[in-house]
Scaffold this active site. Structure first.
Site, PDB file in Angstrom:
ATOM      1  N   SER A  33      20.704  10.393 -46.981  1.00 32.26           N
ATOM      2  CA  SER A  33      20.281  11.408 -47.909  1.00 32.26           C
ATOM      3  C   SER A  33      21.049  12.677 -47.438  1.00 32.26           C
ATOM      4  O   SER A  33      21.916  12.523 -46.339  1.00 32.26           O
ATOM      5  CB  SER A  33      19.144  11.699 -47.939  1.00 32.26           C
ATOM      6  OG  SER A  33      18.705  13.301 -47.332  1.00 32.26           O
ATOM      7  N   TYR A  83      12.028  13.399 -40.436  1.00 33.13           N
ATOM      8  CA  TYR A  83      12.794  13.212 -41.374  1.00 33.13           C
ATOM      9  C   TYR A  83      14.186  13.191 -41.022  1.00 33.13           C
ATOM     10  O   TYR A  83      15.029  12.365 -41.364  1.00 33.13           O
ATOM     11  CB  TYR A  83      12.711  12.962 -42.665  1.00 33.13           C
ATOM     12  CG  TYR A  83      13.145  12.628 -43.654  1.00 33.13           C
ATOM     13  CD1 TYR A  83      12.682  10.883 -44.449  1.00 33.13           C
ATOM     14  CD2 TYR A  83      14.307  13.794 -44.811  1.00 33.13           C
ATOM     15  CE1 TYR A  83      13.334  10.552 -45.108  1.00 33.13           C
ATOM     16  CE2 TYR A  83      15.071  12.501 -45.370  1.00 33.13           C
ATOM     17  CZ  TYR A  83      14.310  11.289 -46.010  1.00 33.13           C
ATOM     18  OH  TYR A  83      14.480  10.701 -47.129  1.00 33.13           O
ATOM     19  N   LYS A 112      17.170  10.842 -40.148  1.00 34.31           N
ATOM     20  CA  LYS A 112      18.313  10.085 -40.716  1.00 34.31           C
ATOM     21  C   LYS A 112      19.639  10.757 -40.192  1.00 34.31           C
ATOM     22  O   LYS A 112      21.011   9.575 -40.364  1.00 34.31           O
ATOM     23  CB  LYS A 112      18.106  11.255 -42.713  1.00 34.31           C
ATOM     24  CG  LYS A 112      17.294  11.016 -43.210  1.00 34.31           C
ATOM     25  CD  LYS A 112      17.696   9.202 -43.633  1.00 34.31           C
ATOM     26  CE  LYS A 112      16.352   9.078 -45.509  1.00 34.31           C
ATOM     27  NZ  LYS A 112      16.795   7.654 -45.527  1.00 34.31           N
TER      28      LYS A 112
END
Length: 334
Positions: free
Chosen positions: A133, A146, A150
């Site tokens: 991402s 999150y 990542k």
């Protein structure tokens, strides 16, 4: 093998591989979504094998890989995509919730990669695609767990890539950095904000991500792919002016990540501890609720996937231009 294949990007990627006639192993926890994904894979022209597994369980992931090898033969491509999340300020995320997001979203990739390498390294062949991402480089508010996961995947993948290069291995690993996507994840995450979670615009359809994943799987010499103009803009801005981006996101990212509809806290089914389609007995599919605004194509992604042809075209155009210029000069002298 595609993890997180019951919905969203994983579901779209599984169907995209199936359209090439692939045998696709579908890994996730949700039985309803997996069954529907298997039907889509078969309709697209592939073969499907459903494997119910929690990616945070290392032993279960190893067993899942062996089950797929026993049924389908050697693993050519492993796509790490499974995740979970909490949509809330960091101070409102409990330690257990933060740990769970990290175990699924980061360690799930680690365990998946380890299982893939166990089968790929002896053959000296195979590709591991890490679905990343823009948030692997640029953290944003309300998604601290999150974003942390990542970022961790990014560092882990770079380390692994160096080790494979050192060993002169033919096993490849690459990472695909995604933009905001129209997937069901925004109705799955555990939410403690008053509005419904949403991706930051512009929003792309999951098929854009799926095309990039399939391309990366067969062109894994590139260490990384950026998908979507918004990803490129975010990562470049973060490289040049991260402090400015901190202040900009502090002002805008709370509102831009919420639909301001309704009053009070909106809580979806959540997929942190149990699959979102489990107790509800429904299939969420690949698309979220943003079809009206999501775009089906990304010119930037097309250029990224075709930059070899673009380069050859530019060289050819340059050569033609040189020939034309030389001819004009000769005519001028005569």
């Amino acid at each position: 093998m595609v993890t997180g294949a019951s919905g969203g990007v994983g579901r779209a990627a599984a169907v995209a591989f199936a359209a090439r006639g692939a045998r696709v192993a579908l890994l996730a926890r949700g039985r309803e979504g997996l069954a529907a994904a298997a039907d889509e894979v078969q309709r697209a022209g592939g073969e499907a094998l459903v494997v119910t597994v929690d990616m945070a369980d290392a032993k279960a992931v190893e067993d899942a890989a062996q089950k797929v090898v026993d049924a389908f033969g050697p693993i050519d491509v492993w796509v790490n995509n499974a995740f979970s999340g909490v949509f809330a300020p960091f101070t409102e995320v409990t330690p257990d919730e933060f740990r769970r997001v990290t175990e699924v979203t980061y360690l799930g990739y680690v365990f998946g990669t380890r299982a893939a390498l166990r089968h790929m390294l002896p053959r000296d062949r195979g590709t591991i695609v890490q679905v990343g991402s823009a948030l692997a480089y640029r953290g944003i508010p309300l998604q601290s767990a999150y974003c942390g996961a990542k970022h961790a995947i990014q560092g882990f993948n770079e380390s692994l890539r160096c080790e494979l290069l050192h060993e002169r291995s033919k096993v490849r690993t690459t990472m695909v950095q995604m933009p905001g996507l129209n997937t069901p994840q925004f109705d799955w995450v555990l939410n403690r904000m008053p509005g419904r979670p949403r991706p930051v615009a512009p929003v792309y359809q999951p098929e854009v991500a799926a095309r990039a994943i399939v391309h990366a799987a067969f062109h894994a010499r590139r260490r990384e792919y950026w998908v979507g103009g918004s990803t490129v803009a975010t990562l470049l801005a973060n490289a040049v002016a991260p402090g400015f981006l901190d202040r900009y996101l502090a002002r805008t990212a709370f509102e831009s990540q919420q639909d301001q509809h309704g009053d009070g806290e909106y809580a979806g089914p959540g997929n942190l501890w149990t699959p979102a389609d489990g107790p509800h007995g429904r299939d969420f599919g690949a698309h979220g609720r943003f079809d009206d605004e999501a775009v089906p194509d990304s010119p930037q992604d097309w250029v990224s996937r075709n930059r070899g042809r673009m380069g050859a075209g530019l060289v050819a155009a340059g050569g033609l231009g040189a020939v034309v210029t030389a001819g004009m000069r000769r005519r001028g002298r005569s």
